[in-house]
Design a protein around this motif. Sequence first.
Motif, PDB file in Angstrom:
ATOM      1  N   GLU A 133      54.905   8.974  41.339  1.00 11.57           N
ATOM      2  CA  GLU A 133      54.664   8.142  42.526  1.00 11.57           C
ATOM      3  C   GLU A 133      54.629   6.647  42.203  1.00 11.57           C
ATOM      4  OE1 GLU A 133      51.428   7.689  46.206  1.00 11.57           O
ATOM      5  OE2 GLU A 133      51.106   9.183  44.602  1.00 11.57           O
ATOM      6  N   PRO A 134      53.854   6.201  41.190  1.00  8.56           N
ATOM      7  CA  PRO A 134      53.866   4.756  40.895  1.00  8.56           C
ATOM      8  C   PRO A 134      55.222   4.249  40.416  1.00  8.56           C
ATOM      9  CG  PRO A 134      52.671   5.957  39.209  1.00  8.56           C
ATOM     10  CD  PRO A 134      52.942   6.933  40.307  1.00  8.56           C
ATOM     11  N   ILE A 135      56.000   5.123  39.753  1.00 12.91           N
ATOM     12  CA  ILE A 135      57.330   4.693  39.296  1.00 12.91           C
ATOM     13  C   ILE A 135      58.248   4.445  40.489  1.00 12.91           C
ATOM     14  CG2 ILE A 135      59.351   5.381  37.964  1.00 12.91           C
ATOM     15  CD1 ILE A 135      57.505   7.043  36.205  1.00 12.91           C
ATOM     16  N   ILE A 136      58.213   5.347  41.463  1.00 17.09           N
ATOM     17  CA  ILE A 136      59.047   5.181  42.655  1.00 17.09           C
ATOM     18  C   ILE A 136      58.605   3.952  43.449  1.00 17.09           C
ATOM     19  CG2 ILE A 136      59.690   6.233  44.855  1.00 17.09           C
ATOM     20  CD1 ILE A 136      59.524   8.941  43.506  1.00 17.09           C
ATOM     21  N   ILE A 137      57.298   3.749  43.560  1.00 15.67           N
ATOM     22  CA  ILE A 137      56.798   2.571  44.300  1.00 15.67           C
ATOM     23  C   ILE A 137      57.219   1.284  43.594  1.00 15.67           C
ATOM     24  CG2 ILE A 137      54.716   1.332  44.951  1.00 15.67           C
ATOM     25  CD1 ILE A 137      53.404   4.022  45.550  1.00 15.67           C
ATOM     26  N   GLY A 138      57.078   1.220  42.286  1.00 13.61           N
ATOM     27  CA  GLY A 138      57.483   0.014  41.551  1.00 13.61           C
ATOM     28  C   GLY A 138      58.974  -0.251  41.654  1.00 13.61           C
ATOM     29  N   LEU A 139      59.784   0.841  41.564  1.00 10.79           N
ATOM     30  CA  LEU A 139      61.234   0.661  41.697  1.00 10.79           C
ATOM     31  C   LEU A 139      61.603   0.185  43.091  1.00 10.79           C
ATOM     32  CD1 LEU A 139      64.031   0.983  40.425  1.00 10.79           C
ATOM     33  CD2 LEU A 139      64.026   3.377  41.197  1.00 10.79           C
ATOM     34  N   SER A 140      60.915   0.695  44.133  1.00 10.14           N
ATOM     35  CA  SER A 140      61.207   0.263  45.510  1.00 10.14           C
ATOM     36  C   SER A 140      60.831  -1.193  45.728  1.00 10.14           C
ATOM     37  CB  SER A 140      60.457   1.164  46.493  1.00 10.14           C
ATOM     38  OG  SER A 140      59.052   0.975  46.381  1.00 10.14           O
ATOM     39  N   ILE A 141      59.742  -1.636  45.120  1.00 13.50           N
ATOM     40  CA  ILE A 141      59.354  -3.051  45.254  1.00 13.50           C
ATOM     41  C   ILE A 141      60.417  -3.952  44.639  1.00 13.50           C
ATOM     42  CG2 ILE A 141      57.683  -4.777  44.486  1.00 13.50           C
ATOM     43  CD1 ILE A 141      55.512  -2.662  44.791  1.00 13.50           C
ATOM     44  N   PHE A 142      60.929  -3.537  43.476  1.00 10.66           N
ATOM     45  CA  PHE A 142      61.980  -4.319  42.833  1.00 10.66           C
ATOM     46  C   PHE A 142      63.244  -4.384  43.699  1.00 10.66           C
ATOM     47  CE2 PHE A 142      65.883  -4.098  40.285  1.00 10.66           C
ATOM     48  CZ  PHE A 142      65.846  -5.349  39.686  1.00 10.66           C
TER      49      PHE A 142
END
Length: 532
Positions: A133-142
């Motif tokens: 979940e945090p990986i997907i959120i961080g990638l989406s922010i980028f």
Amino acid sequence: MNGKKGSVEIDIPPPNKAKQPEDGNKSGFQGFPCKAWIWSAREFCKDDVNRVIFSFKVGLAVLLVSLLILLRGAYEIFGTNIIWSIITVAIMFEYTVGETFNRGFNRALGSLLAAILAIAVGQLAQLTGRISEPIIIGLSIFLIGAITSFVKLWPSLVPYEHGFRVIIFTYCFIIVSGYRMGNPIRTSMDRLYSIAIGGFVAAFVNVLVFPMWAGEQLHEELVNSFNSLADSLEECVKKYLEDEELNQAEFSEKVMDEFPDEPAYRKCRTTLNSSAKLESLADASKWEPPHGRFRNFFYPWSEYVKVGAVLRYCAYEVMALHGVLHSEIQAPYNLRIAFQSEIQDAANQAAELVRSLGKDICNMKRSLKTSLLNRVHSSTERLQRVIDMHSYLLTTHYDLPDNSSNPLPKLSHVLSTTPYDFLDQQEDDVCSTNHEKSSNHLTQNLTESYYEMMRKQSRRLNSWPSSEVDPFEKGGGFRIGILLQMRAVKSTAALSLTTFTSLLIEFVVRLDHLVEAVDELSKMAKFKHEDL
């Protein structure tokens, strides 16, 4: 000059300072370090009272939103999320109503898109598990930050640049806080209604409390540009025809944007620099509802920008006239005054037409300009005809008296005379026909001798080693060159009058396009028709 050979004195005018009050020493601010700043702030407020009104309106809007936090009952209903309302008011509140609505639209659309994206990505990230979940959120922010930053640079999307900024920080706030709180939908809804409250308060205060409409400012700005252009034209022509020595030495020390702070140059420069302001006001005016005198839906604000563009083309000619006014080579006063009546009449008729067009826009009335335009054309044709008939005054063959106290007679009294009759009225010693032919023959011989001397000097300079030609060799070639150069400079000085009149005629030609642009604006804006 300081009286010494080779020394030059440059006078640098002191900077203009605001006039201090006479009783400043008696006031309680004596010795206070902020006295000058307070006086400058006072003068700044006096220039435009709307600046003070705008400041109080912003303070009132922020106060109304802050009451939702300061009052216990309202705080219990809205909670800490109401802080987004204060942020919305601070970002959205602009000087005019149209700019506020434009910012509000970008703010609302950006927040809505960011909330939808945050909810979708948040739900998707929760389904993948706590590890990914945090990986997907961080990638989406980028990705959101990179894509929106790239898209907002697209030329057609530049007006919505603020909306893309809102998408970035709103998305980041919602997705991160939703991850920590575990409920992105609830977080998004809290942000949205808080932003809606702030936007409503900002629009409510800006419209109902001393509204400042961008359409009104655009209308006044265009009318002022017409009046400034007419004033600049009249001032340039008036100064050019004055019996005074123009300060050419001062021009050589300055570039075009460092002219003295003359009214003609300052007003014309304001007109030329109004392009960005007119476009900004026109973009803001499109967001405003019908108001005041502008009660038509889809009012043609873009036509104001087109009229302003044509007006600037006319202002370029006035700026060129101002450049001729400050050029180092000037026609003698007795030659300028000979064409004074025609130049003055053409300038006055053109200025009257420009003011009349500005008055029609100001009163929102449509009147026929046929008679005014015909008078302008007739005065210009008369100026052109006089220049053509008396072009012999602008050549070196006829020497004009340099004494400015004996100006040439008005051309209206000599239109029927020949060039020889005109010279008979100016010179006591009348040359005969034989003497004229011998003078022409002598001038031709001098010209041939001068070019022969220049060819010899060119060959000597290009030889190896190079050597200068003795200026006194070959029978006084130096004296011949000086004589011819003096005649050339005198001819150039006379031809500067032709340059000035040509620019004035070109200004009149461009007025036809200005009349057409104003007429098109009056048709699309549905001005009241009024026959002259």
